[in-house]
Design an enzyme around this catalytic site. Structure first.
Site, mmCIF file in Angstrom:
data_model
loop_
_atom_site.group_PDB
_atom_site.id
_atom_site.type_symbol
_atom_site.label_atom_id
_atom_site.label_comp_id
_atom_site.label_asym_id
_atom_site.label_seq_id
_atom_site.Cartn_x
_atom_site.Cartn_y
_atom_site.Cartn_z
ATOM 1 N N ARG A 1 -58.690 -81.142 17.734
ATOM 2 C CA ARG A 1 -58.058 -81.758 16.575
ATOM 3 C C ARG A 1 -56.733 -81.059 16.325
ATOM 4 O O ARG A 1 -56.619 -79.845 16.406
ATOM 5 C CB ARG A 1 -58.953 -81.639 15.332
ATOM 6 C CG ARG A 1 -60.161 -82.574 15.344
ATOM 7 C CD ARG A 1 -59.736 -84.029 15.254
ATOM 8 N NE ARG A 1 -60.862 -84.952 15.197
ATOM 9 C CZ ARG A 1 -61.396 -85.549 16.256
ATOM 10 N NH1 ARG A 1 -60.918 -85.296 17.481
ATOM 11 N NH2 ARG A 1 -62.391 -86.402 16.110
ATOM 12 N N HIS B 1 -53.626 -88.655 22.094
ATOM 13 C CA HIS B 1 -55.048 -88.592 21.709
ATOM 14 C C HIS B 1 -55.878 -89.518 22.592
ATOM 15 O O HIS B 1 -56.664 -90.343 22.119
ATOM 16 C CB HIS B 1 -55.219 -88.967 20.237
ATOM 17 C CG HIS B 1 -56.456 -88.361 19.633
ATOM 18 N ND1 HIS B 1 -56.550 -88.013 18.305
ATOM 19 C CD2 HIS B 1 -57.670 -88.058 20.170
ATOM 20 C CE1 HIS B 1 -57.746 -87.523 18.048
ATOM 21 N NE2 HIS B 1 -58.445 -87.538 19.164
ATOM 22 N N GLU C 1 -50.701 -88.126 13.433
ATOM 23 C CA GLU C 1 -50.729 -89.101 14.517
ATOM 24 C C GLU C 1 -50.573 -90.513 13.934
ATOM 25 O O GLU C 1 -51.205 -90.824 12.931
ATOM 26 C CB GLU C 1 -52.045 -88.990 15.295
ATOM 27 C CG GLU C 1 -52.234 -87.644 15.976
ATOM 28 C CD GLU C 1 -53.594 -87.506 16.659
ATOM 29 O OE1 GLU C 1 -54.384 -88.469 16.627
ATOM 30 O OE2 GLU C 1 -53.864 -86.420 17.198
#
Length: 349
Positions: A239, A287, A268
């Site tokens: 994360r 991601h 993000e």
């Protein structure tokens, strides 16, 4: 068996294949798919649901919503991290929270090693330079070899253990620490245990594998980055908020560490103002570490298996708050509905 209702309220996946609904129906589970963008929509969509299903990273299920859904005994989060669902609030109500970490753990471990190879060997930068007409090995000279170097794993859950296993052929020395599990977590895996400070000081490569909880937010900040070797490479596939990103940008500019490979960021999608965009010693991916050719199939399969277990009165196979729910006093919804963790049936009113 009485009908059991599941509300799919958010999904990052393609539409569910027909076999998902059919398999659930075979177990008297009715699936109601209504994707929501706000928590008030979830209240309507899931008012009769025994399980709220969130497939992906949506944050539409909030703590204040759960008391308004009295039938809900479990939340299923398809994916690994559960920082987007209110685990603490669910625990207080005796609501199980399950996830599907094994659906993507091999892909994330492989992506971790992919970033490590890319950053160490300067592969992406070499490719960009060649496309710009620059053929100069000195411009993007490989940063590091692997044999005899030390890989430090911060966090030692499923993915980190797979990274250690998959990296075993590289002749690396491997250290690991887990701030949440303690020093004995590595004992059965042939990996040396170390404190966080020792790991940072001794590792040539540091890879982060931590859930986002209060104790891990900004775990890697300026003090930790200054402890690392100036030749060290930092990789993060967990994360983004585990790293203090402003401190990382300073570290990369000032040479406290050599480079980083990041699949996750504090914000993000990445903003145009993020200073990491301007740095050549960072490799970035959006991601995407969990994705693979079998990712979607694995997610549907593991989610369906979990829903069937819950409908039959079992705790989710991967449950992040089992101890908290078991200790809930007075007994929470899970116990009140006749369900236990030892396989007794869940009797739906």
């Amino acid at each position: 068996m009485n009908e059991f209702h599941v509300a799919l309220v958010a999904s990052d996946l393609p539409p569910a294949p027909d076999w998902v609904t059919e398999r659930l129906a075979q177990h008297s589970i009715q699936l109601h798919a209504r994707l929501c963008s706000r928590s008030d929509q979830v209240e309507t969509a899931a008012d009769n649901a025994d399980v709220i299903w969130v497939a992906g990273g949506s944050r539409v299920v909030t703590a204040d919503l759960l008391p308004k859904l009295p039938r809900c005994v479990a939340i299923l989060r398809t994916g690994s991290g559960t920082d987007n669902v209110p685990v603490e609030a669910a625990s207080q109500l005796g609501i199980m929270v399950g996830n599907t970490p094994e659906a993507m753990m091999h892909a994330v471990a492989e992506h971790t090693l992919g970033l490590l190879f890319d950053v160490a060997r300067q592969i992406a930068l070499q490719d960009r330079l060649i496309r710009q007409g620059v053929w100069d090995a000195r411009r993007a000279y490989p940063r590091s070899s692997f044999r005899g170097r030390t890989l430090g794993l911060v966090g030692f859950g499923r993915i980190a253990r797979l990274v250690a296993k998959k990296a075993s052929g590289l002749e690396l020395n491997i250290l690991a620490c887990d701030p949440l599990l303690g020093e004995d977590a590595t004992a059965d895996f042939g990996v040396a245990s170390a404190s966080l400070h020792t790991l940072l000081e001794q590792s040539d490569f540091v890879s982060l594998h931590l859930p986002l909880v209060e104790g891990t937010r900004h775990l890697i900040g300026e003090a930790e980055l200054r402890r690392m070797k100036p030749t060290a490479i930092l990789v993060n596939t967990s994360r983004g908020q585990v790293i203090d990103e402003a401190a990382l940008a300073r570290a990369l500019r000032a040479g406290w560490i050599a480079a980083a490979g990041l699949d996750v960021l504090e914000t993000e999608p990445m903003t145009a103002e993020n200073p990491l965009r301007q740095l050549e010693n960072v490799v970035l991916t959006p991601h995407i570490g969990s994705y693979s050719d079998v990712y979607v199939e694995n997610c549907w399969h593991d989610s369906v298996q979990t829903l069937i277990r819950i409908a039959q009165g079992h705790a989710p196979l991967w449950c992040v708050n089992l101890a908290a729910v078991a200790a809930c006093k007075p007994p929470g919804r899970w116990a009140q509905r006749g369900a236990t963790t030892n396989g007794k049936s869940l009797h739906v009113a």
